[in-house]
Write an enzyme that holds these catalytic residues in place. Structure first.
Site, short mmCIF file in Angstrom:
data_model
loop_
_atom_site.label_atom_id
_atom_site.label_comp_id
_atom_site.label_asym_id
_atom_site.label_seq_id
_atom_site.Cartn_x
_atom_site.Cartn_y
_atom_site.Cartn_z
N THR A 14 42.61 38.58 29.64
CA THR A 14 42.94 39.48 30.76
C THR A 14 44.44 39.51 31.04
O THR A 14 45.18 38.61 30.66
CB THR A 14 42.19 39.06 32.04
OG1 THR A 14 42.59 37.75 32.42
CG2 THR A 14 40.69 39.10 31.82
N ASP A 15 44.85 40.57 31.72
CA ASP A 15 46.25 40.71 32.11
C ASP A 15 46.42 40.30 33.57
O ASP A 15 45.49 39.78 34.20
CB ASP A 15 46.73 42.14 31.86
CG ASP A 15 45.99 43.19 32.68
OD1 ASP A 15 45.27 42.84 33.63
OD2 ASP A 15 46.12 44.38 32.35
N ALA A 16 47.58 40.54 34.13
CA ALA A 16 47.86 40.15 35.51
C ALA A 16 46.96 40.84 36.52
O ALA A 16 46.76 40.35 37.62
CB ALA A 16 49.34 40.43 35.84
N ILE A 19 42.07 42.47 34.31
CA ILE A 19 41.25 43.25 33.38
C ILE A 19 41.69 42.94 31.95
O ILE A 19 42.78 42.41 31.72
CB ILE A 19 41.34 44.77 33.67
CG1 ILE A 19 42.76 45.27 33.52
CG2 ILE A 19 40.81 45.08 35.06
CD1 ILE A 19 42.90 46.79 33.63
#
Length: 133
Positions: A14-16, A19
């Site tokens: 996931t990203d910041a 997601i």
């Protein structure tokens, strides 16, 4: 010829924003293609050692529909669309597995056959093409 492979979404995917980072779908698709080939009795390391050749990604096209999130269970499929003497075109999809499955990402991947030492394009061995029939 359709193949499905389950993948769980972890923190590292996931990203910041929480997601799945868009490029990770390519990793998910790679894992599913690798397991599809293994399911057909084609193990890529053994294939490279036996033939001196290997598959490489030549072209990709992806469309994103909805984001996957942490802990989602995905089903990633691989379907052979066409095969030529030196490349394969594979369609792939990532679905969220839930009460209502949802298409998250889909794409078309072309993998080409090259000689491992030189990376020059070559013909896919006939024994491999036969397994894909």
């Amino acid at each position: 010829m359709s193949f499905e492979f389950p993948i769980r979404v972890y923190w590292e995917d996931t990203d910041a924003g929480g997601i799945v980072f868009y490029a990770n779908y390519l990793k998910f698709f790679e894992r599913a293609r690798t397991e599809w080939l293994r399911h057909l009795g084609i193990e890529q390391q053994a294939l490279r050692e036996a033939t001196g050749g290997m598959f490489v990604v030549v072209e990709t096209q992806l469309k994103y529909h909805k984001p996957a999130q942490l802990d989602d269970l995905l089903s990633v499929n691989a379907n052979l669309l066409s095969k030529g003497r030196s490349s394969l075109i594979i369609t792939q999809q990532a679905w969220r597995q839930a009460a209502q499955p949802m298409l998250l990402c889909e794409g078309t991947i072309r993998i080409g056959w090259v000689q491992a030492a030189s990376l020059k394009p070559d013909r896919i061995p006939s024994s491999i093409l036969e397994r894909l029939s």
